[in-house]
Enzyme design. Structure first.
Site, PDB file in Angstrom:
ATOM      1  N   LYS A   1      28.477  16.241 -96.658  1.00 41.93           N
ATOM      2  CA  LYS A   1      27.386  15.526 -95.978  1.00 41.93           C
ATOM      3  C   LYS A   1      26.943  14.320 -96.805  1.00 41.93           C
ATOM      4  O   LYS A   1      26.786  13.219 -96.266  1.00 41.93           O
ATOM      5  CB  LYS A   1      26.221  16.497 -95.745  1.00 41.93           C
ATOM      6  CG  LYS A   1      25.048  15.907 -94.985  1.00 41.93           C
ATOM      7  CD  LYS A   1      24.211  16.987 -94.333  1.00 41.93           C
ATOM      8  CE  LYS A   1      23.350  17.766 -95.300  1.00 41.93           C
ATOM      9  NZ  LYS A   1      22.268  16.980 -95.920  1.00 41.93           N
ATOM     10  N   SER A   2      26.743  14.516 -98.105  1.00 39.27           N
ATOM     11  CA  SER A   2      26.268  13.407 -98.943  1.00 39.27           C
ATOM     12  C   SER A   2      27.276  12.256 -98.943  1.00 39.27           C
ATOM     13  O   SER A   2      26.902  11.078 -98.840  1.00 39.27           O
ATOM     14  CB  SER A   2      26.083  13.884-100.389  1.00 39.27           C
ATOM     15  OG  SER A   2      25.021  14.793-100.460  1.00 39.27           O
TER      16      SER A   2
ATOM     17  N   ARG B   1      27.050   8.222 -97.329  1.00 37.18           N
ATOM     18  CA  ARG B   1      27.302   7.053 -98.186  1.00 37.18           C
ATOM     19  C   ARG B   1      28.482   6.242 -97.689  1.00 37.18           C
ATOM     20  O   ARG B   1      28.481   4.998 -97.765  1.00 37.18           O
ATOM     21  CB  ARG B   1      27.510   7.522 -99.633  1.00 37.18           C
ATOM     22  CG  ARG B   1      26.171   7.982-100.255  1.00 37.18           C
ATOM     23  CD  ARG B   1      26.371   8.941-101.383  1.00 37.18           C
ATOM     24  NE  ARG B   1      25.127   9.255-102.094  1.00 37.18           N
ATOM     25  CZ  ARG B   1      24.235  10.184-101.711  1.00 37.18           C
ATOM     26  NH1 ARG B   1      24.451  10.874-100.602  1.00 37.18           N
ATOM     27  NH2 ARG B   1      23.151  10.416-102.409  1.00 37.18           N
TER      28      ARG B   1
ATOM     29  N   ARG C   1       7.980  15.494 -94.620  1.00 34.85           N
ATOM     30  CA  ARG C   1       8.531  15.492 -95.987  1.00 34.85           C
ATOM     31  C   ARG C   1       8.057  14.255 -96.775  1.00 34.85           C
ATOM     32  O   ARG C   1       7.793  13.210 -96.197  1.00 34.85           O
ATOM     33  CB  ARG C   1      10.071  15.551 -95.930  1.00 34.85           C
ATOM     34  CG  ARG C   1      10.541  16.883 -95.358  1.00 34.85           C
ATOM     35  CD  ARG C   1      12.029  16.964 -95.232  1.00 34.85           C
ATOM     36  NE  ARG C   1      12.701  16.960 -96.523  1.00 34.85           N
ATOM     37  CZ  ARG C   1      14.022  16.895 -96.669  1.00 34.85           C
ATOM     38  NH1 ARG C   1      14.805  16.822 -95.609  1.00 34.85           N
ATOM     39  NH2 ARG C   1      14.559  16.901 -97.866  1.00 34.85           N
TER      40      ARG C   1
ATOM     41  N   SER D   1      16.554  13.458-108.513  1.00 38.24           N
ATOM     42  CA  SER D   1      16.791  13.402-107.070  1.00 38.24           C
ATOM     43  C   SER D   1      17.814  12.325-106.766  1.00 38.24           C
ATOM     44  O   SER D   1      17.592  11.146-107.043  1.00 38.24           O
ATOM     45  CB  SER D   1      15.489  13.091-106.335  1.00 38.24           C
ATOM     46  OG  SER D   1      15.778  12.593-105.040  1.00 38.24           O
TER      47      SER D   1
ATOM     48  N   GLN E   1      18.563  11.327-103.886  1.00 41.40           N
ATOM     49  CA  GLN E   1      18.079  10.453-102.813  1.00 41.40           C
ATOM     50  C   GLN E   1      17.220   9.328-103.389  1.00 41.40           C
ATOM     51  O   GLN E   1      17.348   8.172-102.984  1.00 41.40           O
ATOM     52  CB  GLN E   1      17.307  11.277-101.787  1.00 41.40           C
ATOM     53  CG  GLN E   1      18.223  12.260-101.061  1.00 41.40           C
ATOM     54  CD  GLN E   1      17.491  13.124-100.065  1.00 41.40           C
ATOM     55  OE1 GLN E   1      16.264  13.109 -99.974  1.00 41.40           O
ATOM     56  NE2 GLN E   1      18.248  13.903 -99.304  1.00 41.40           N
TER      57      GLN E   1
ATOM     58  N   ASP F   1      20.957  22.790-103.012  1.00 43.17           N
ATOM     59  CA  ASP F   1      21.063  23.188-101.601  1.00 43.17           C
ATOM     60  C   ASP F   1      21.627  24.597-101.432  1.00 43.17           C
ATOM     61  O   ASP F   1      21.649  25.133-100.320  1.00 43.17           O
ATOM     62  CB  ASP F   1      21.942  22.190-100.841  1.00 43.17           C
ATOM     63  CG  ASP F   1      21.271  20.821-100.750  1.00 43.17           C
ATOM     64  OD1 ASP F   1      20.031  20.757-100.834  1.00 43.17           O
ATOM     65  OD2 ASP F   1      21.994  19.823-100.586  1.00 43.17           O
TER      66      ASP F   1
ATOM     67  N   ARG G   1      11.858  26.197 -98.468  1.00 46.70           N
ATOM     68  CA  ARG G   1      12.944  27.185 -98.565  1.00 46.70           C
ATOM     69  C   ARG G   1      12.599  28.376 -99.455  1.00 46.70           C
ATOM     70  O   ARG G   1      13.181  29.447 -99.258  1.00 46.70           O
ATOM     71  CB  ARG G   1      14.237  26.500 -99.035  1.00 46.70           C
ATOM     72  CG  ARG G   1      14.846  25.653 -97.938  1.00 46.70           C
ATOM     73  CD  ARG G   1      16.151  25.002 -98.339  1.00 46.70           C
ATOM     74  NE  ARG G   1      16.735  24.325 -97.180  1.00 46.70           N
ATOM     75  CZ  ARG G   1      17.657  23.376 -97.252  1.00 46.70           C
ATOM     76  NH1 ARG G   1      18.115  22.980 -98.434  1.00 46.70           N
ATOM     77  NH2 ARG G   1      18.134  22.821 -96.147  1.00 46.70           N
TER      78      ARG G   1
ATOM     79  N   ARG H   1      20.417  25.358 -93.395  1.00 45.38           N
ATOM     80  CA  ARG H   1      20.918  26.234 -94.467  1.00 45.38           C
ATOM     81  C   ARG H   1      20.266  27.623 -94.393  1.00 45.38           C
ATOM     82  O   ARG H   1      20.842  28.612 -94.816  1.00 45.38           O
ATOM     83  CB  ARG H   1      20.707  25.593 -95.836  1.00 45.38           C
ATOM     84  CG  ARG H   1      21.434  24.262 -95.946  1.00 45.38           C
ATOM     85  CD  ARG H   1      21.792  23.870 -97.348  1.00 45.38           C
ATOM     86  NE  ARG H   1      22.129  22.451 -97.376  1.00 45.38           N
ATOM     87  CZ  ARG H   1      23.322  21.938 -97.036  1.00 45.38           C
ATOM     88  NH1 ARG H   1      24.308  22.738 -96.674  1.00 45.38           N
ATOM     89  NH2 ARG H   1      23.533  20.635 -97.076  1.00 45.38           N
TER      90      ARG H   1
HETATM   91  C1  S3P Z   1      21.233  14.676-101.191  1.00 47.84           C
HETATM   92  C2  S3P Z   1      20.523  14.975-102.317  1.00 47.84           C
HETATM   93  C3  S3P Z   1      19.808  16.234-102.523  1.00 47.84           C
HETATM   94  C4  S3P Z   1      20.127  17.286-101.466  1.00 47.84           C
HETATM   95  C5  S3P Z   1      20.287  16.716-100.097  1.00 47.84           C
HETATM   96  C6  S3P Z   1      21.341  15.625-100.073  1.00 47.84           C
HETATM   97  C7  S3P Z   1      21.941  13.391-101.130  1.00 47.84           C
HETATM   98  O1  S3P Z   1      18.446  15.948-102.510  1.00 47.84           O
HETATM   99  O2  S3P Z   1      19.152  18.302-101.449  1.00 47.84           O
HETATM  100  O3  S3P Z   1      20.683  17.736 -99.184  1.00 47.84           O
HETATM  101  O4  S3P Z   1      22.851  13.245-100.295  1.00 47.84           O
HETATM  102  O5  S3P Z   1      21.611  12.501-101.922  1.00 47.84           O
HETATM  103  P1  S3P Z   1      17.707  15.396-103.827  1.00 47.84           P
HETATM  104  O6  S3P Z   1      18.727  15.174-104.899  1.00 47.84           O
HETATM  105  O7  S3P Z   1      17.054  14.126-103.437  1.00 47.84           O
HETATM  106  O8  S3P Z   1      16.770  16.502-104.191  1.00 47.84           O
END
Ligand code: S3P
Length: 434
Positions: A23-24, A28, A125, A170, A172, A318, A349, A391
């Protein structure tokens, strides 16, 4: 799919699974493809709801994104700084990654006005974790609760280069800043308390950006024009984690998981399961498009409890819900700490895992930043809620495989956010072998 899923005690799980694309990395690949000059071909993109939200936003901003066949997607990028203003609100759906990363891109393109929203979960969030550093770089972003929550309005500006010391690890937050840094003159950098997943750094480099990683600091030198690439998306280890745990705890099981991403910033779940006594072998380890990939063979094993915390947390952030399920089957006690971030994911969670697994008979104590789970309590089927968190829906389904009788999961369809074929894969490895 109906509003509930009945997860029944499994005798064994046997078969081969190709977990869906990471997914990540999928987010990107779409974003960098849309920003780049020329064509990007993405193989193995996750066809889940979250990347679809990213694709929809990028289309509204002028990128062309079209499936060529079931495995290949073509992106025609607009080039750096060339997003068109969208005539409608950008909707990130359930996806925190879409919203936070896009905030970096949108706020750094001078003259671009955008509005972003998401579903009820995403609107609850925290967005200030991205707004604060972007504001320090000069960004103009407004939102509910003083900018803490979406919907958000963004007026793009030329931002200033900045070094951000992030209080949280993080990916993100880090990625939002690095993506903004693509358009900024000079060096933009982020130092984290410990390293979060580094897919942005790897993929930005593959697209031609100048990115340096030094310890827990990532630096981008901007502005840089990206060039379209061919990206191969590995299978998502966060999706593989459900099968790693399922095959470990359901007796007489053996699953072969092909083409799983093994980026070291993501493999905490493997480290923990191996420490718990899992029987997992990594085969055919290789590198594809800057990411490590391998096949995983997992067989049933007697697990024992363990302690999870500190720098490990970002490497398995996750996977904590499904590791909690493993802990329920393990001998002894499992303690999870330093995981307060889980309270601001798609659901709270920690609370949801404690409450819903508790309904099955699990012995779980909740801390502000973690859980203590006493293993080997007999689980019995009950009605449980996913709280529309993908999840959680999948973790409860796996818990149902070792519970006596039937576990009824409400709102299971949210699994499509990250794993559209999850229930079909489960039926296949069960029906063949029962
Ligand atoms: C993600 C980063 C994670 C993760 C999310 C996807 C990403 O969050 O929990 O499901 O794709 O950058 P953080 O690293 O911001 O906590």
């Amino acid at each position: 799919m109906s509003n509930t899923f009945a997860s029944k005690t499994a005798q064994k799980l046997v078969g081969t699974i190709q977990v869906p694309g990471d997914k990540s990395i999928s987010h990107r690949a779409l974003m960098l493809g849309a920003l780049a000059q020329g064509e990007t071909l993405i193989e193995g993109l996750l066809p889940g709801e979250d990347p679809c939200s990213t694709a929809a936003c990028l289309r509204q901003l002028g990128a062309e994104i079209s499936p060529i066949d079931s495995t290949l997607v073509r992106v025609r990028g607009v080039g750096l700084g060339n997003f068109q203003e969208s005539d409608d609100i950008l909707n990130a759906g359930n996806s925190g990654t879409t919203m936070r990363l896009m905030l970096g891109l949108l706020s750094a393109q001078p003259g671009l006005f955008s509005c972003m929203t998401g579903d009820a979960s995403l609107r609850s969030r925290p967005m200030d974790r991205v707004l604060k550093p972007l504001a320090a770089m000069g960004a103009e972003i407004w939102g509910r609760e003083g900018g803490r929550r979406a919907p958000l309005a963004i007026r793009g500006k030329a931002l200033r280069a900045f070094h951000y010391h992030s209080p949280i690890a993080s990916a993100q937050v880090k990625s939002a800043i690095l993506l903004a840094g693509l358009l900024i003159d000079g060096e933009t950098s982020v130092t984290e308390p410990t390293r979060s997943r580094d897919h942005s750094e790897r993929m930005l480099t593959a697209f031609g950006a100048k990115v340096i990683q030094d310890g827990y600091t990532a630096t981008i030198q901007g502005p840089t024009q990206l060039l379209g690439q061919r990206v191969i998306v590995p299978g998502d280890i966060s999706s593989a984690a459900f099968w790693l745990v399922a095959a470990s705890i359901v007796p007489d099981s053996e699953l072969y998981l092909r083409n799983v991403g093994l980026n070291p910033t993501r493999t905490g779940v493997l480290d923990v399961l191996l420490e718990m006594g899992a029987n997992i072998a990594i085969e055919n380890q290789r590198e594809t498009c800057g990411e490590i990939v391998g096949d995983l063979r997992v067989r049933s094993a007697a697990l024992k409890g363990c302690t999870i915390g500190g720098d490990l947390i970002p490497r398995l952030v996750d996977e904590i819900p499904i590791l909690a399920v493993a802990a329920c089957a393990a001998q002894g006690k499992t303690v999870i700490r330093d995981a307060a971030e889980l309270r601001v994911k798609e659901s709270d969670r920690l609370a949801v895992v404690a409450r819903e697994l508790g309904k099955l008979g699990a012995a779980i104590e909740e801390f502000p930043d973690g859980l203590r789970i006493l293993g080997e309590q007999p689980l019995a089927g009950a009605e449980v809620q996913s709280y529309a968190d993908h999840r959680i829906a999948m973790s409860l389904t796996i818990a149902g495989l070792i519970a006596r009788g039937t576990t009824t999961i409400h709102e299971p369809a949210c699994a499509t956010v990250s794993y559209p074929n999850f229930f079909a894969d489960l039926e296949r490895i069960r029906t063949v072998n029962l």
